[in-house]
Design a protein around this motif. Structure first.
Motif, PDB file in Angstrom:
ATOM      1  N   PHE A  85       0.847  -1.184   0.000  1.00 44.51           N
ATOM      2  CA  PHE A  85       0.000   0.000   0.000  1.00 44.51           C
ATOM      3  C   PHE A  85       0.889   1.242   0.000  1.00 44.51           C
ATOM      4  N   ARG A  86       0.804   2.043  -1.056  1.00 49.98           N
ATOM      5  CA  ARG A  86       1.479   3.335  -1.069  1.00 49.98           C
ATOM      6  C   ARG A  86       0.523   4.344  -0.440  1.00 49.98           C
ATOM      7  N   LEU A  87       0.770   4.610   0.836  1.00 57.06           N
ATOM      8  CA  LEU A  87      -0.190   5.360   1.646  1.00 57.06           C
ATOM      9  C   LEU A  87      -0.097   6.854   1.419  1.00 57.06           C
TER      10      LEU A  87
ATOM     11  N   GLY B 157      -1.577  27.388   2.972  1.00 57.02           N
ATOM     12  CA  GLY B 157      -2.579  26.350   3.203  1.00 57.02           C
ATOM     13  C   GLY B 157      -3.285  25.852   1.960  1.00 57.02           C
ATOM     14  N   GLN B 158      -2.770  26.163   0.766  1.00 58.45           N
ATOM     15  CA  GLN B 158      -3.455  25.784  -0.469  1.00 58.45           C
ATOM     16  C   GLN B 158      -3.130  24.376  -0.975  1.00 58.45           C
ATOM     17  N   PRO B 159      -2.016  23.753  -0.583  1.00 61.60           N
ATOM     18  CA  PRO B 159      -1.776  22.368  -1.035  1.00 61.60           C
ATOM     19  C   PRO B 159      -2.932  21.440  -0.667  1.00 61.60           C
ATOM     20  N   VAL B 160      -3.223  20.505  -1.567  1.00 62.40           N
ATOM     21  CA  VAL B 160      -4.326  19.561  -1.390  1.00 62.40           C
ATOM     22  C   VAL B 160      -3.781  18.200  -0.976  1.00 62.40           C
ATOM     23  N   ARG B 161      -4.452  17.575  -0.037  1.00 61.92           N
ATOM     24  CA  ARG B 161      -4.139  16.206   0.363  1.00 61.92           C
ATOM     25  C   ARG B 161      -5.441  15.405   0.491  1.00 61.92           C
ATOM     26  N   ASP B 162      -5.381  14.123   0.114  1.00 64.19           N
ATOM     27  CA  ASP B 162      -6.494  13.236   0.438  1.00 64.19           C
ATOM     28  C   ASP B 162      -6.127  12.531   1.732  1.00 64.19           C
ATOM     29  N   ILE B 163      -7.083  12.472   2.644  1.00 65.65           N
ATOM     30  CA  ILE B 163      -6.791  11.939   3.975  1.00 65.65           C
ATOM     31  C   ILE B 163      -7.659  10.709   4.244  1.00 65.65           C
ATOM     32  N   LEU B 164      -7.096   9.788   5.017  1.00 68.71           N
ATOM     33  CA  LEU B 164      -7.730   8.487   5.249  1.00 68.71           C
ATOM     34  C   LEU B 164      -7.681   8.141   6.724  1.00 68.71           C
ATOM     35  N   HIS B 165      -8.832   7.815   7.276  1.00 65.54           N
ATOM     36  CA  HIS B 165      -8.897   7.403   8.681  1.00 65.54           C
ATOM     37  C   HIS B 165      -8.226   6.036   8.844  1.00 65.54           C
ATOM     38  N   VAL B 166      -7.536   5.845   9.971  1.00 61.97           N
ATOM     39  CA  VAL B 166      -6.787   4.613  10.196  1.00 61.97           C
ATOM     40  C   VAL B 166      -7.679   3.377  10.150  1.00 61.97           C
ATOM     41  N   ASP B 167      -8.951   3.503  10.550  1.00 61.60           N
ATOM     42  CA  ASP B 167      -9.835   2.339  10.487  1.00 61.60           C
ATOM     43  C   ASP B 167     -10.122   1.928   9.045  1.00 61.60           C
ATOM     44  N   ASP B 168     -10.160   2.909   8.143  1.00 58.73           N
ATOM     45  CA  ASP B 168     -10.328   2.568   6.728  1.00 58.73           C
ATOM     46  C   ASP B 168      -9.076   1.892   6.188  1.00 58.73           C
ATOM     47  N   PHE B 169      -7.904   2.311   6.660  1.00 55.41           N
ATOM     48  CA  PHE B 169      -6.677   1.601   6.299  1.00 55.41           C
ATOM     49  C   PHE B 169      -6.739   0.160   6.786  1.00 55.41           C
ATOM     50  N   SER B 170      -7.162  -0.032   8.025  1.00 57.13           N
ATOM     51  CA  SER B 170      -7.272  -1.391   8.558  1.00 57.13           C
ATOM     52  C   SER B 170      -8.249  -2.224   7.746  1.00 57.13           C
ATOM     53  N   ARG B 171      -9.341  -1.607   7.317  1.00 58.59           N
ATOM     54  CA  ARG B 171     -10.308  -2.340   6.486  1.00 58.59           C
ATOM     55  C   ARG B 171      -9.705  -2.731   5.130  1.00 58.59           C
ATOM     56  N   ALA B 172      -8.827  -1.869   4.602  1.00 58.62           N
ATOM     57  CA  ALA B 172      -8.149  -2.228   3.355  1.00 58.62           C
ATOM     58  C   ALA B 172      -7.245  -3.443   3.558  1.00 58.62           C
ATOM     59  N   CYS B 173      -6.521  -3.460   4.680  1.00 58.27           N
ATOM     60  CA  CYS B 173      -5.697  -4.634   5.008  1.00 58.27           C
ATOM     61  C   CYS B 173      -6.563  -5.884   5.100  1.00 58.27           C
TER      62      CYS B 173
ATOM     63  N   ASP C  41      -9.931  -4.354  -7.515  1.00 57.92           N
ATOM     64  CA  ASP C  41      -9.345  -5.631  -7.072  1.00 57.92           C
ATOM     65  C   ASP C  41      -9.910  -6.115  -5.746  1.00 57.92           C
ATOM     66  N   LEU C  42     -10.111  -5.189  -4.822  1.00 55.00           N
ATOM     67  CA  LEU C  42     -10.475  -5.583  -3.450  1.00 55.00           C
ATOM     68  C   LEU C  42     -11.885  -5.169  -3.040  1.00 55.00           C
ATOM     69  N   GLY C  43     -12.569  -4.402  -3.888  1.00 50.24           N
ATOM     70  CA  GLY C  43     -13.905  -3.932  -3.522  1.00 50.24           C
ATOM     71  C   GLY C  43     -13.891  -2.989  -2.342  1.00 50.24           C
ATOM     72  N   TRP C  44     -12.752  -2.329  -2.139  1.00 48.11           N
ATOM     73  CA  TRP C  44     -12.587  -1.434  -0.978  1.00 48.11           C
ATOM     74  C   TRP C  44     -12.799   0.011  -1.383  1.00 48.11           C
ATOM     75  N   LYS C  45     -13.382   0.773  -0.472  1.00 50.96           N
ATOM     76  CA  LYS C  45     -13.432   2.222  -0.604  1.00 50.96           C
ATOM     77  C   LYS C  45     -13.520   2.815   0.801  1.00 50.96           C
ATOM     78  N   PRO C  46     -13.109   4.068   0.975  1.00 49.80           N
ATOM     79  CA  PRO C  46     -13.180   4.674   2.313  1.00 49.80           C
ATOM     80  C   PRO C  46     -14.630   4.746   2.794  1.00 49.80           C
ATOM     81  N   GLU C  47     -14.824   4.493   4.067  1.00 50.83           N
ATOM     82  CA  GLU C  47     -16.157   4.564   4.668  1.00 50.83           C
ATOM     83  C   GLU C  47     -16.321   5.780   5.570  1.00 50.83           C
ATOM     84  N   ILE C  48     -15.221   6.341   6.035  1.00 51.65           N
ATOM     85  CA  ILE C  48     -15.270   7.450   6.985  1.00 51.65           C
ATOM     86  C   ILE C  48     -14.924   8.750   6.254  1.00 51.65           C
ATOM     87  N   GLY C  49     -15.881   9.660   6.185  1.00 51.67           N
ATOM     88  CA  GLY C  49     -15.677  10.929   5.512  1.00 51.67           C
ATOM     89  C   GLY C  49     -14.816  11.879   6.330  1.00 51.67           C
TER      90      GLY C  49
END
Length: 280
Positions: free
Chosen positions: A144-146, A181-197, A263-271
């Motif tokens: 996973f390239r996080l 403060g203009q740079p953009v980042r996509d952010i992911l909750h750790v529980d969504d990372f765990s669900r991807a694992c 491949d995994l049917g995964w997507k983030p669940e926590i907005g």
């Protein structure tokens, strides 16, 4: 299924370990990934989620970065049993400034040298070790390239920038923002990372390389992240005067989640707002 989390007492690891009710392999549990006797434990597990790493961009730490992040990864893989699962936490920063050429960065974005530090290069070398040893030893492997994964703060761990922003807004600490403060980042909750694992572990796939982050739906400028936190807390953030802080590399980053979704049917669940509220 028995699961081991290396770095299981770290900023993310402590939450991943709780999600899976997994065992800890970390310096706090008196374990060292460079010690063969310690790493021999890996053979007792069905899956290893490898989060242990030296996250230091200082050129003086280059040799230790390569030893810990690359050789340490190889050492864990060499001690795992056939048919087990290995999940490797790499980083989006292996792409360096090449990611600025994409609105959503795909896995085939170039990784050749574009200003990366030894930290990013050691992670990329670690990926090659995963490719080699997983095939040689018949280990199911996922890289996973996080992007930006965030979690609640924990004792003795340095937090990521999202958690730092939340704590700064709560406590009235001045926040230094690169490029206003203009740079953009996509952010992911750790529980969504765990669900991807979990999705990879439970899949039938033998190998996967995926960008993993919040994706377009969970992307925001750094200032928008701070304003969302301020709205939740109902207070005014303290923004420091313009600084000489180097701009992020890449300036903007959003993960292309097409491959991991297919491949995994995964997507983030926590907005974003729900996730930031969980940190307050």
């Amino acid at each position: 299924m028995k699961i081991l989390v290396t770095g299981g007492s770290g900023y993310l690891g402590i939450h991943v370990r709780r999600f899976f009710a997994a065992d800890d392999f970390s310096r706090r549990s008196n374990s060292n990934i460079l010690n063969d006797d310690d790493v021999a434990r890996a053979a007792d597990y069905d899956a290893v989620i490898h989060l242990a790493a030296l996250l230091d961009k200082d050129p003086a730490a280059a040799a230790l970065c390569f030893r810990t992040n690359a050789e340490g990864t190889a050492n864990v893989l060499r001690h795992m049993r056939p048919d087990s699962v290995f999940i490797y936490a790499s980083t989006k920063d292996v792409y360096g400034s090449h990611a600025d050429n994409y609105e959503e960065t795909p896995e085939d974005c170039p990784t050749d040298y574009a200003g990366q530090t030894a930290l990013e290069w050691s992670k990329l070398v670690g990926e090659r070790y995963v490719d080699y040893y997983a095939r040689q030893r018949n280990i199911r492997a996922c890289i996973f390239r996080l992007s930006t994964v965030y979690a609640r703060p924990s004792d003795g761990n340095e937090s990521g920038f999202v958690t730092h922003y939340v704590e700064s807004v709560k406590r009235g600490w001045p926040i230094v923002l690169p490029l206003d403060g203009q740079p953009v980042r996509d952010i992911l909750h750790v529980d969504d990372f765990s669900r991807a694992c979990k999705s990879f572990i439970e899949s039938s796939r033998g190998y996967g390389l995926y960008n993993l982050g919040g994706g377009r739906a969970n992307s925001a400028t750094l200032r928008e992240i701070i304003n969302t936190v301020a709205g939740v807390i109902q207070c005014q953030p303290v923004i420091a005067a313009e600084s000489t802080l180097s701009p992020p590399v890449p300036t903007n980053y959003i993960s292309d989640l097409s491959r991991v979704r297919a491949d995994l049917g995964w997507k983030p669940e926590i907005g974003i707002e729900e996730g930031l509220r969980s940190l307050v």
